[in-house]
Design an enzyme around this catalytic site. Structure first.
Site, short mmCIF file in Angstrom:
data_model
loop_
_atom_site.label_atom_id
_atom_site.label_comp_id
_atom_site.label_asym_id
_atom_site.label_seq_id
_atom_site.Cartn_x
_atom_site.Cartn_y
_atom_site.Cartn_z
N GLU A 1 -4.26 13.94 6.43
CA GLU A 1 -5.33 14.75 5.85
C GLU A 1 -6.25 15.35 6.90
O GLU A 1 -6.66 16.51 6.78
CB GLU A 1 -6.16 13.92 4.86
CG GLU A 1 -5.49 13.70 3.50
CD GLU A 1 -4.44 12.61 3.53
OE1 GLU A 1 -4.29 11.93 4.56
OE2 GLU A 1 -3.75 12.44 2.50
N HIS A 15 -8.49 4.43 -5.39
CA HIS A 15 -8.01 5.68 -5.99
C HIS A 15 -8.87 6.14 -7.17
O HIS A 15 -8.42 6.93 -7.99
CB HIS A 15 -6.57 5.52 -6.49
CG HIS A 15 -5.54 5.64 -5.42
ND1 HIS A 15 -5.34 4.69 -4.47
CD2 HIS A 15 -4.65 6.64 -5.15
CE1 HIS A 15 -4.35 5.07 -3.65
NE2 HIS A 15 -3.93 6.26 -4.04
#
Ligand code: TPP
Ligand code: MG
Lengths: 325, 325
Positions: free
Chosen positions: A59, A128
């Site tokens: 990322e 998450h």
């Protein structure tokens, strides 16, 4: 035209990519896999792998790459598989995307959209399930958008893509399948404009993204009990359309703010501060906040349910500001 | 030496001399409190910037870490505007918003100095991605210290650059230290830091970073190869900083000895080039006098310009946080 939130996002990007060849999409699984949540279905087939770029799981690397590409004249859309992984790219977002224009005295700009789902879905666990919008809103140089409906998702994403600033565009896994009326053909919704999603006279509720649906359901329930709730969706969290909220509060004198994120330093704290400053004299009582609990998201279903604002909690909060608890 | 042309060599010498004198003057101005904050001098490393940038076209991109005055000057920035930026003046390259570590000169394609170690390396891959995407035959040169080599962002960038054959040249300036940490205490393969790039399939070569002609000669070959589309390249330039890490750090002390610094000073890049010129009998000692004179005047004029320039107006504070539409 009835569309899902997912299809609305897909249309927005497809229309914009057809319009402007400088726009490209980059992220994990955006191409041949069709998107981790199938938002980019059909993209690699239509635009080819040059413009729909599958990345390794890096990322920081690919977000930084996209920022560099934006500095050199492209208009990247970065898909983060989920916003949680944005933490891994936070240095790029905060230190580069947000600051490069200012540090360069206006010589450079970073026209980029960084999008993906935020907030909890069902039992995905602590890493998450985060609502990190307050983190991004805190940083000068970023715009932050969090649409709740398919129509808003499409119109706002098109505006975000056209905007010459870095825009963090927060979707929600649990919204992807929701359906709603979407205007046919070309339209945009300007960033920085709230919308009154339900008009009412007694109390104002501000809620965004998934929580907007919770607030609307609570409002329906309360209307059966004789309370007329006005529900406002800021849609863009930064810059915040304070005027629309102030106008409503001047009318109702009461405000409840609902967010899924953690309470301490949450977005609701900022909205409350802004309203106290701008409309204190119009308030009949303290602003009430409904927020996520101050815990890492637990996995177990009853615990998870307990950590996220729901309809009964919003109903109770509205009643409490109305002195009807 | 095939390319022994008098004017050419004197021009390289002049550029290095300009950087040297500019940096010395910056140190003086720091002592006078005209310059504040972090000030990292490039003294001792001039041959890397000058040699590498001499092999570029004016429209190629360059980007670096925070020890950035040298690249900017080598790219052709106006020394007055650079000095004014260090002074925090409105006439600075970035209108005083960037400072020493964040110089940007877009017209000269210097895309900035960045102060988060490793954080600009992904940006460089993005600049290269954009030129490739737009089918421009440009290369991007990215300068960083050996201290950035073990960073995750560097590795992510190396992988992406190699994976997508991006036209980027990574120039690692191995000056043996990151602040007070010698390379052998920071990089596992410290005897050959280029292995970090080679492990991703990037071709790499080491060069004597004190020898401007060697740097330029290698760069000319590398630039041709990268421009022709053969993918990224990594250059390890062996160099040494003669001064402390920043103005807060003396040139020698606990982490390195005076003797060590003196030893490296014998290979001063300016002295080396001068010796090469004199050895070839291309000029006499006296021919360097006018250069000293000219550069001295340029630096004095830069200081005068910076000193006489106004500070930014208070109204500049909020300008260029966002692109206004
Ligand atoms: C991510 C990060 N960590 C720590 C620092 C503090 N810091 C600034 S320069 C530096 C040393 C860098 O050494 P190197 O990359 O070799 O560059 P040099 O100073 O030798 O040119 C450190 C630790 C920083 N700026 N960024
Ligand atoms: Mg170093």
């Amino acid at each position: 035209m009835l569309l899902s939130y997912r299809e609305a996002l897909n249309q927005a990007m497809r229309e914009e990519m057809r319009r402007d060849p400088r726009i490209f999409l980059i992220g994990e699984e955006v191409g041949y896999y069709q998107g981790a949540f199938k938002v980019t279905k059909g993209f690699v087939e239509e635009f080819g792998p040059q413009r729909v770029v599958d990345t390794p799981i890096t990322e920081a690397g690919f977000t930084g790459l996209a920022i560099g590409a934006a500095m050199a004249g492209l208009q990247p859309i970065v898909e983060l598989m989920t916003m949680n992984f944005g933490i891994v790219a936070l240095d790029q977002i905060v230190n580069n995307a947000a600051k490069i224009r200012y540090m360069s005295g206006g010589q450079l700009s970073v026209p980029i959209v960084i999008r993906g789902p935020g907030s909890a879905a069902h039992q995905l666990g602590a890493q998450h399930s985060q609502s990190l919008e307050a983190w991004f809103c805190h940083v000068p140089g970023l715009k932050v958008v969090a649409p709740s409906t398919p129509r808003d998702a499409k119109g706002l994403l098109k505006s975000a893509i056209r905007d010459q600033n870095p825009v963090i565009f927060i979707e929600a896994q649990l919204l992807y399948g929701t359906k709603g009326e979407v205007t046919e053909g070309e339209y945009t919704i300007p960033l920085g404009q709230a919308e009154v999603k339900r008009a009412g006279a007694d109390v104002t509720v501000v809620a965004y993204s998934k929580m907007l649906l919770v607030a609307l359901e609570a409002a329906d329930q309360l209307s059966r009990e004789g309370l007329d709730v006005e529900v406002i969706d800021p849609r863009t969290l930064k810059p915040l359309d304070l005027d629309t909220i102030v106008t409503s509060v001047k009318k109702t004198g009461r405000l409840v703010i609902v967010e899924e994120g953690w309470r301490f330093c949450g977005l609701g704290a900022q909205i409350a501060d802004s309203i106290y400053t701008a409309a204190f004299d119009y308030l009949d009582g303290p602003i009430v906040r409904v927020t996520g609990e101050e815990v890492p998201m637990p996995y177990s279903r009853p615990l998870e349910d307990a950590a996220i604002p729901d309809v009964p909690r919003v109903v109770a909060a509205v009643k409490s500001v109305c002195g009807a608890a | 030496m095939a390319d022994m042309d008098r004017d050419d060599l004197l021009s390289l010498y002049r550029q290095m001399l300009l950087i040297r004198r500019f940096e010395e003057k910056s140190a003086e101005m720091y002592a006078l409190a005209k310059i504040a904050g972090f000030l990292h001098l490039y003294i001792g490393e001039e041959a890397v910037a000058v040699g590498a940038i001499a092999a570029l076209r004016p429209d190629d991109y360059a980007i670096s870490a925070y020890r950035d005055h040298g690249y900017c000057l080598a790219r052709g920035s106006d020394p007055g505007k650079v000095m004014a930026e260090l002074f925090g003046k409105a006439t600075g390259l970035c209108q005083g918003k960037g400072g020493s570590m964040h110089l940007v000169d877009l017209p000269n394609r210097f895309m900035g100095g960045y102060a988060i170690v490793g954080g600009h390396i992904p940006l460089a891959t993005g600049l290269a991605f954009a030129t490739k995407y737009q089918k421009q035959d440009l290369v991007t040169v990215c300068f960083f210290g050996e201290g950035a080599v073990p960073s995750g962002q560097a590795h992510e960038a190396f992988n992406l650059a190699a994976l997508w054959k991006l036209p980027v040249i990574f120039i690692c300036e191995n000056n043996r230290y990151g602040m007070g940490t010698p390379v052998h205490r920071a990089v596992a393969l410290y005897e050959n830091v280029a292995e970090a790039a080679r492990s991703y399939g990037i071709m790499a070569e080491r060069v004597d970073g004190m020898d401007v002609l060697a740097v330029r000669a290698l760069m000319r070959t590398v630039v041709d190869q990268v421009r022709a589309g053969h993918g990224p390249f990594f250059i390890e330039a062996m160099t040494y900083r003669f001064m402390g890490h920043s103005m807060a750090d003396p040139s020698h002390g606990h982490y390195r000895s005076k003797d060590e610094v003196e030893e490296h000073r014998k290979r001063d890049p300016l002295v080396l080039l001068k010796q090469q010129i004199l050895d070839q009998a291309l000029c006499a000692e006296a021919d360097f006098k006018p250069l000293e004179q000219e550069v001295g005047e340029i630096v004095a004029a830069a200081v005068k310009f910076a000193d006489e320039s106004p500070f930014p107006e208070p109204s500049a504070l909020h300008r260029d946080v966002m692109v206004e539409d």
